[in-house]
Design an enzyme around this catalytic site. Structure first.
Site, PDB file in Angstrom:
ATOM      1  N   GLU A 134       0.832  -1.197   0.000  1.00 34.74           N
ATOM      2  CA  GLU A 134       0.000   0.000   0.000  1.00 34.74           C
ATOM      3  C   GLU A 134       0.872   1.254   0.000  1.00 34.74           C
ATOM      4  OE1 GLU A 134      -3.872  -1.368   2.622  1.00 34.74           O
ATOM      5  OE2 GLU A 134      -2.125  -0.575   3.676  1.00 34.74           O
ATOM      6  N   CYS A 135       0.643   2.126  -0.947  1.00 37.06           N
ATOM      7  CA  CYS A 135       1.257   3.449  -1.002  1.00 37.06           C
ATOM      8  C   CYS A 135       2.776   3.358  -0.827  1.00 37.06           C
ATOM      9  CB  CYS A 135       0.619   4.373   0.035  1.00 37.06           C
ATOM     10  SG  CYS A 135       0.882   6.136  -0.304  1.00 37.06           S
TER      11      CYS A 135
END
Length: 434
Positions: A319-320
């Site tokens: 994630e990210c």
């Protein structure tokens, strides 16, 4: 029905001092031996890290979009069963967003106090305070807090014109030494501030000195409900999770859910060059890989271990910031290029300006999830998205979801309780079986 004193702390806008005031109140009560539970409205990882240190307890999100009414109600009920005081910090201004802080406070009947930056006003303070208090009739305002006042005389002026039913609860002096350091995503994480506890005590001292007589926090009724326990879909699965200053954007509710579904969690720190634990699945959450790119790149085994993990067909959710760490290259804000793990084709550029911000709804192959996005980098990749998120408020942020074998990557920070079954299905693997 449980009854616990509760307070919803909001403001006219971001930057008014909500976090410092909430932390000051939490530390003031906690150091008296009271059990304080703090919540943060909406998606945020940085403010909660400060509030957790202030209260001595993990800080959970209350978000009607990401978690829904029943989930938020259950979190409040759980806190009420064990707390002497519940504090909820709002997000942005009181009426900003959909759902807004005001919506959340009204939904659960939480009494509101607004923190107003008084540094550039005098009697107009009362007009702003009464306007906030009267804008919606479904909110109950206990009073108002003046922040960053310049003197005792200034404090008297800002209190002039306030009606009896909206008293000035406290007037906190302007003190540059009592400010928190910030960077491009907001406050610096608690883990990166060695002097944080001393600062929190100073905030609590300032709050105790500024608090005026008359504030009464009456026990607030909170319905004693509990969410249905999730099925043990991840029993027997060992999930490794990166957790340190480079990968620190983790919702406590996500951790609770994985454990409640039976997973064994193995945390490790890439920054400390700890090896990837033996595991069935891996989660690389968001954080600040751009600040630690050289140190991450110097890890003697991580890139090879990640490649072997993926080659073995084991699920990996990035994630990210976790996604940035898997790219071929990361270009930081100074223009310096850093070689990353090389598991995802492409490069990211960290910019001076915000690239995306907003709540996100995204359809995984296993089912829909909710979360949010907030980043300063832009991504260049030849990969084709398998799904694209939508923003419930009609904003421009609409993040792509990429899949390469068992590796799934996106800028979205997912809120796992929004769909436990979908999360479990992914971490079980593509065949859906342990």
């Amino acid at each position: 029905m449980s009854t616990t004193p509760a307070l919803f702390i909001s403001a006219p806008s971001s930057g008014s001092g909500k976090t410092s005031v909430t932390a000051a109140i939490a530390r003031s009560h906690a150091r008296r031996g009271e059990r304080v539970r703090v919540f943060k409205t909406g998606p945020d990882f940085l403010d909660p890290s400060i509030l957790e240190r202030a209260s001595g307890h993990p800080v959970y999100q209350l978000d009607l979009f990401m978690g829904g009414f029943t989930h938020c109600q259950a979190l409040l009920a759980s806190a009420a069963r064990e707390a002497d005081l519940i504090l909820v910090e709002g997000v942005m201004g009181l009426f900003d967003g959909d759902p807004s802080s005001a919506d959340l406070a009204a939904t659960f009947g939480l009494p509101v106090v607004c923190v107003i930056d008084a540094s550039s006003m005098a009697q107009t303070f009362a007009a702003l305070a009464t306007g906030l208090a009267g804008f919606r009739r479904d909110l109950r305002h206990l009073g108002v807090i003046a922040n960053r006042v310049g003197s005792a005389a200034h404090a008297r002026m800002v209190g002039e014109g306030l009606p009896d039913e909206l008293p000035l609860i406290a007037a906190l002096p302007r003190e540059p030494r009592l400010t928190l350091p910030e960077r491009h995503l907001g406050l610096v994480q608690a883990i990166e501030q060695p002097g944080l506890d001393a600062l929190l005590d100073a905030w609590a001292d300032a709050w105790d000195a500024a608090l005026r007589p008359g504030l009464t926090l009456r026990p607030h009724p909170i319905e004693d409900v509990a969410e249905e326990a999730p099925r043990p879909l991840l029993a027997g699965r060992r999930i490794a999770i990166a957790r340190d200053a480079a990968f620190g954007f983790i919702y406590p509710a996500n951790i609770d859910l994985l454990r409640a579904m039976g997973a064994e969690l193995a945390f490790f720190s890439p920054l400390r060059h700890e090896p990837l634990p033996d595991c069935d699945a891996l989660w690389l959450p968001g954080g600040y890989p751009e600040l630690y790119a050289d140190k991450l790149g110097a890890h003697p085994t991580l890139a090879a271990a990640l490649a072997a993990h993926v080659a073995a067909g084991k699920p990996l959710l990035a994630e990210c910031g976790g996604m940035l760490a898997l790219l071929d290259e990361l270009v930081d804000v100074a223009g310096d290029r850093h070689r990353m793990a090389g598991l995802l084709p492409g490069r990211a550029h960290v910019r001076h300006r915000l690239a995306a911000l907003g709540l996100q709804a995204i359809d995984w192959p296993e089912g829909p999830l909710r979360g949010h996005t907030y980043h300063y980098s832009t991504l260049e990749t030849p990969l084709t998205a398998i799904a694209t998120a939508t923003n419930p408020n009609g904003g421009k942020a609409a993040e792509a979801l990429y899949q390469q074998g068992p590796l799934r990557a996106t800028y979205v920070h997912h809120y796992f309780p929004s769909n436990p079954e979908a999360v479990a299905a992914f971490f079980l693997g593509t065949d859906g079986h342990a």
